[in-house]
Write a protein that holds these residues in place. Structure first.
Motif, PDB file in Angstrom:
ATOM      1  N   UNK A 105       0.825  -1.201   0.000  1.00 45.21           N
ATOM      2  CA  UNK A 105       0.000   0.000   0.000  1.00 45.21           C
ATOM      3  C   UNK A 105       0.864   1.258   0.000  1.00 45.21           C
ATOM      4  N   UNK A 106       1.863   1.261   0.849  1.00 49.68           N
ATOM      5  CA  UNK A 106       2.753   2.426   0.935  1.00 49.68           C
ATOM      6  C   UNK A 106       3.428   2.670  -0.415  1.00 49.68           C
ATOM      7  N   UNK A 107       3.895   1.591  -1.039  1.00 55.52           N
ATOM      8  CA  UNK A 107       4.583   1.752  -2.331  1.00 55.52           C
ATOM      9  C   UNK A 107       3.633   2.254  -3.403  1.00 55.52           C
ATOM     10  N   UNK A 108       2.410   1.741  -3.381  1.00 59.69           N
ATOM     11  CA  UNK A 108       1.423   2.185  -4.380  1.00 59.69           C
ATOM     12  C   UNK A 108       1.168   3.672  -4.260  1.00 59.69           C
ATOM     13  N   UNK A 109       0.971   4.120  -3.030  1.00 65.98           N
ATOM     14  CA  UNK A 109       0.686   5.543  -2.825  1.00 65.98           C
ATOM     15  C   UNK A 109       1.895   6.390  -3.209  1.00 65.98           C
ATOM     16  N   UNK A 110       3.065   5.937  -2.854  1.00 71.12           N
ATOM     17  CA  UNK A 110       4.282   6.700  -3.182  1.00 71.12           C
ATOM     18  C   UNK A 110       4.474   6.792  -4.692  1.00 71.12           C
ATOM     19  N   UNK A 111       4.080   5.734  -5.413  1.00 74.03           N
ATOM     20  CA  UNK A 111       4.186   5.751  -6.875  1.00 74.03           C
ATOM     21  C   UNK A 111       3.346   6.851  -7.480  1.00 74.03           C
ATOM     22  N   UNK A 112       2.196   7.113  -6.860  1.00 74.54           N
ATOM     23  CA  UNK A 112       1.293   8.123  -7.409  1.00 74.54           C
ATOM     24  C   UNK A 112       1.642   9.537  -6.962  1.00 74.54           C
ATOM     25  N   UNK A 113       2.580   9.662  -6.043  1.00 83.59           N
ATOM     26  CA  UNK A 113       2.898  10.993  -5.496  1.00 83.59           C
ATOM     27  C   UNK A 113       3.427  11.893  -6.606  1.00 83.59           C
ATOM     28  N   UNK A 114       3.114  13.171  -6.517  1.00 85.29           N
ATOM     29  CA  UNK A 114       3.536  14.110  -7.552  1.00 85.29           C
ATOM     30  C   UNK A 114       5.049  14.288  -7.529  1.00 85.29           C
ATOM     31  N   UNK A 115       5.629  14.201  -6.352  1.00 86.82           N
ATOM     32  CA  UNK A 115       7.082  14.380  -6.253  1.00 86.82           C
ATOM     33  C   UNK A 115       7.761  13.039  -6.480  1.00 86.82           C
ATOM     34  N   UNK A 116       8.771  13.034  -7.321  1.00 88.47           N
ATOM     35  CA  UNK A 116       9.497  11.796  -7.613  1.00 88.47           C
ATOM     36  C   UNK A 116      10.133  11.253  -6.346  1.00 88.47           C
ATOM     37  N   UNK A 117       9.968   9.951  -6.145  1.00 91.95           N
ATOM     38  CA  UNK A 117      10.571   9.386  -4.957  1.00 91.95           C
ATOM     39  C   UNK A 117      11.042   7.971  -5.217  1.00 91.95           C
ATOM     40  N   UNK A 118      11.926   7.524  -4.379  1.00 90.39           N
ATOM     41  CA  UNK A 118      12.561   6.227  -4.555  1.00 90.39           C
ATOM     42  C   UNK A 118      12.485   5.469  -3.232  1.00 90.39           C
ATOM     43  N   UNK A 119      11.446   4.651  -3.044  1.00 89.57           N
ATOM     44  CA  UNK A 119      11.325   3.975  -1.752  1.00 89.57           C
ATOM     45  C   UNK A 119      12.194   2.729  -1.684  1.00 89.57           C
ATOM     46  N   UNK A 120      12.821   2.546  -0.540  1.00 93.82           N
ATOM     47  CA  UNK A 120      13.582   1.331  -0.285  1.00 93.82           C
ATOM     48  C   UNK A 120      12.976   0.692   0.954  1.00 93.82           C
TER      49      UNK A 120
END
Lengths: 138, 152
Positions: free
Chosen positions: B24-39
């Motif tokens: 869920x966290x990764x899905x939401x981060x993927x849609x975020x307007x700001x580019x991000x790289x979750x590890x």
């Protein structure tokens, strides 16, 4: 508690919070010494409630924001209170130093008045509806 | 400068061992307007290796933000938090605690270790999603994160 000596920003903050559905009570102090008296409920402030959140400007008379922040975050009775630094400075050094003193977050004041009001509203919404604040200590 | 003004993605360390929550966290981060790289790391020891860029993580980027579930195996989340905040190299990385515990004792114990905020995971998926989005909006779009400029 808002620690801010610029009357313009104080006014805008009050305006932003007036429109809120949440029942947020704003107390304003204008310098760092007064801020600590308020937090420690000393003197005139002995009957005031402990703040749930502190909005803190860095450049203040009497005692600057860094000094207030350091005192809050090293005092066992006060350190859990979230401190949102809201200031004009964007200098990387100020930002780093503030986080090292355990500020909860650092936000630069927008120059545009409407954007400033929006920032206050977002701060309020995030800290009072998303975040779980620490339990108040009597 | 906050991340919405920069080209560089936000490097996020997600310390979470529940696969559903990770997804869920990764899905939401993927849609975020700001580019991000979750590890994602599932345990505390691994988290510290990543943060300190040790061993297999020697080439890892510096984390700009940490999402931390205190109930991690192999060195609890609160122990990790205490280590992060005692480490001069790591202590100014903002830590958002994301947890199921609503116990006053847990909340106060956590705040005394200086996380940047404490957020309770909602049980409803949609609410969780909304909360994650707000977290992204607040921490990437509004807040100045430390040392961002050094990585340019």
């Amino acid at each position: 508690m808002l620690v801010e000596d610029n009357p313009g920003y104080v006014h805008l903050t009050r305006e932003a919070l007036k429109e809120s559905k949440l029942n947020v009570s704003l107390n304003v102090v204008r310098d760092g010494v007064e801020a600590m008296s308020f937090l420690r409920q000393e003197g005139d402030y002995f009957n005031f409630p402990r703040p749930d959140l502190v909005l803190l400007a860095l450049y203040l008379p009497e005692k600057d924001g860094d000094g207030v922040l350091a005192e809050i975050k090293t005092d066992d009775r006060l350190k859990s209170i979230p401190v949102v630094v809201l200031t004009v400075s964007k200098f990387g050094e100020d930002v780093s130093k503030t986080y090292e003193l355990n500020a909860n977050c650092y936000i630069t004041k927008p120059i545009n008045l409407n954007q400033f009001i929006n920032v206050i509203k977002i701060i309020e919404e995030f800290w009072f509806t998303v975040v779980k604040l620490p339990p108040g200590q009597v | 400068m906050n991340f919405s003004e920069m080209d560089k993605p936000v490097e996020i360390l997600v310390m979470e061992d529940n696969p559903g929550d990770v997804r869920l966290i990764k899905e939401v981060l993927q849609e975020a307007k700001v580019r991000n790289n979750p590890r994602v790391v599932g345990d505390g020891v691994e988290a510290l290796s990543f943060l300190r860029r040790e061993g297999e993580y020697a080439g890892a980027p510096r984390a700009d933000l940490i999402l931390l579930d205190p109930n991690l195996p192999n060195k609890g989340g609160r122990e990790i938090l205490a280590e992060i905040k005692a480490d001069d190299e790591l202590k100014n990385i903002p830590v958002v605690i994301l947890t199921i515990s609503n116990s006053e004792e847990d909340i106060l114990k956590s705040y005394n270790l200086h996380p940047n905020c404490y957020i309770i995971k909602p049980t409803q998926w949609e609410q969780f999603e909304n909360e994650e989005r707000f977290i992204g909006r607040f921490w990437f779009g509004m807040v100045e994160l430390p040392k961002a400029e050094e990585e340019w």
